[in-house]
Design a protein around this motif. Sequence first.
Motif, short mmCIF file in Angstrom:
data_model
loop_
_atom_site.label_atom_id
_atom_site.label_comp_id
_atom_site.label_asym_id
_atom_site.label_seq_id
_atom_site.Cartn_x
_atom_site.Cartn_y
_atom_site.Cartn_z
N ARG B 36 16.01 0.14 -47.79
CA ARG B 36 16.80 0.95 -46.88
C ARG B 36 17.99 1.49 -47.66
O ARG B 36 18.63 0.73 -48.42
N GLN B 37 18.29 2.79 -47.47
CA GLN B 37 19.43 3.39 -48.15
C GLN B 37 20.39 3.96 -47.12
O GLN B 37 20.03 4.81 -46.32
N ASP B 38 21.62 3.47 -47.15
CA ASP B 38 22.71 3.99 -46.34
C ASP B 38 23.73 4.63 -47.26
O ASP B 38 23.88 4.20 -48.41
N GLY B 42 23.99 2.12 -51.69
CA GLY B 42 22.84 1.96 -52.57
C GLY B 42 21.60 1.58 -51.78
O GLY B 42 21.51 1.80 -50.58
N LEU B 43 20.63 0.98 -52.45
CA LEU B 43 19.38 0.56 -51.81
C LEU B 43 19.41 -0.94 -51.56
O LEU B 43 19.84 -1.71 -52.42
N ARG B 44 18.92 -1.32 -50.38
CA ARG B 44 18.83 -2.73 -50.07
C ARG B 44 17.39 -3.09 -49.73
O ARG B 44 16.72 -2.38 -48.99
N LEU B 45 16.94 -4.24 -50.24
CA LEU B 45 15.55 -4.64 -50.13
C LEU B 45 15.27 -5.24 -48.75
O LEU B 45 15.95 -6.18 -48.32
N ILE B 46 14.23 -4.71 -48.08
CA ILE B 46 13.86 -5.20 -46.75
C ILE B 46 12.74 -6.24 -46.88
O ILE B 46 12.87 -7.37 -46.44
N TYR B 47 11.61 -5.84 -47.43
CA TYR B 47 10.46 -6.71 -47.65
C TYR B 47 9.78 -6.32 -48.95
O TYR B 47 9.90 -5.19 -49.41
N TYR B 48 9.06 -7.28 -49.55
CA TYR B 48 8.24 -6.95 -50.70
C TYR B 48 6.96 -7.78 -50.66
O TYR B 48 6.90 -8.83 -50.02
N SER B 49 5.95 -7.27 -51.40
CA SER B 49 4.63 -7.91 -51.39
C SER B 49 4.05 -7.79 -52.79
O SER B 49 4.03 -6.71 -53.38
N GLN B 50 3.57 -8.90 -53.31
CA GLN B 50 2.97 -8.87 -54.64
C GLN B 50 1.45 -8.72 -54.57
O GLN B 50 0.83 -8.15 -55.48
#
Lengths: 117, 113
Positions: B36-38, B42-50
Amino acid sequence: EDKVVQSPLSLVVHEGDTVTLNCSYEVTNFRSLLWYKQEKKAPTFLFMLTSSGIEKKSGRLSSILDKKELSSILNITATQTGDSAIYLCAVDSGGGAGGTSYGKLTFGQGTILTVHP
Amino acid sequence: DGGITQSPKYLFRKEGQNVTLSCEQNLNHDAMYWYRQDPGQGLRLIYYSQIVNDFQKGDIAEGYSVSREKKESFPLTVTSAQKNPTAFYLCASSKPRQGQPQHFGDGTRLSIL
């Protein structure tokens, strides 16, 4: 908590000037530092700096990593109006098991660069 | 050409409504991410998947949900529990190995009606 701070937050220059953008970081498990350029939409990858590759150059852009000072600079020489963008610094602090990296990036706030003709 | 496709480009949400943002990639990357970018943050991480059928919360997961049923797809649902959803959402992918940069889609701009 991992932290990345960029400075300045914004910068206005004229074509032909040289600019230096700064990035400092505090992370628990440093793997690499990345620079991205963001114009209207998708950030585009510029450089990745690691312990084994602390200096990168591409055309008018160059970047150096100072692991002792926990910082990096991005230099742009002979700026052009097309260099106007947000420049993002991010640090990869890993997160995967067995030596892999999820690429868990922590981003700085970005530096807004405006180049006037 | 390989790349990451996000849709829609613009999305409007009514109060109390869930909305889903699409992210598809044909780069054969195993890892995918939502940010998410406000302005000014900067950019903030919401979810990730490997890998398929596995995902992890990032720094600001509250009010969001994801699924990873296929390698190519990583949709993000913004639920009604997310009280301030107005932002620019970016999806990224990478090979899950050290030294592999993330590549980004063009983003979805979500606004509240």
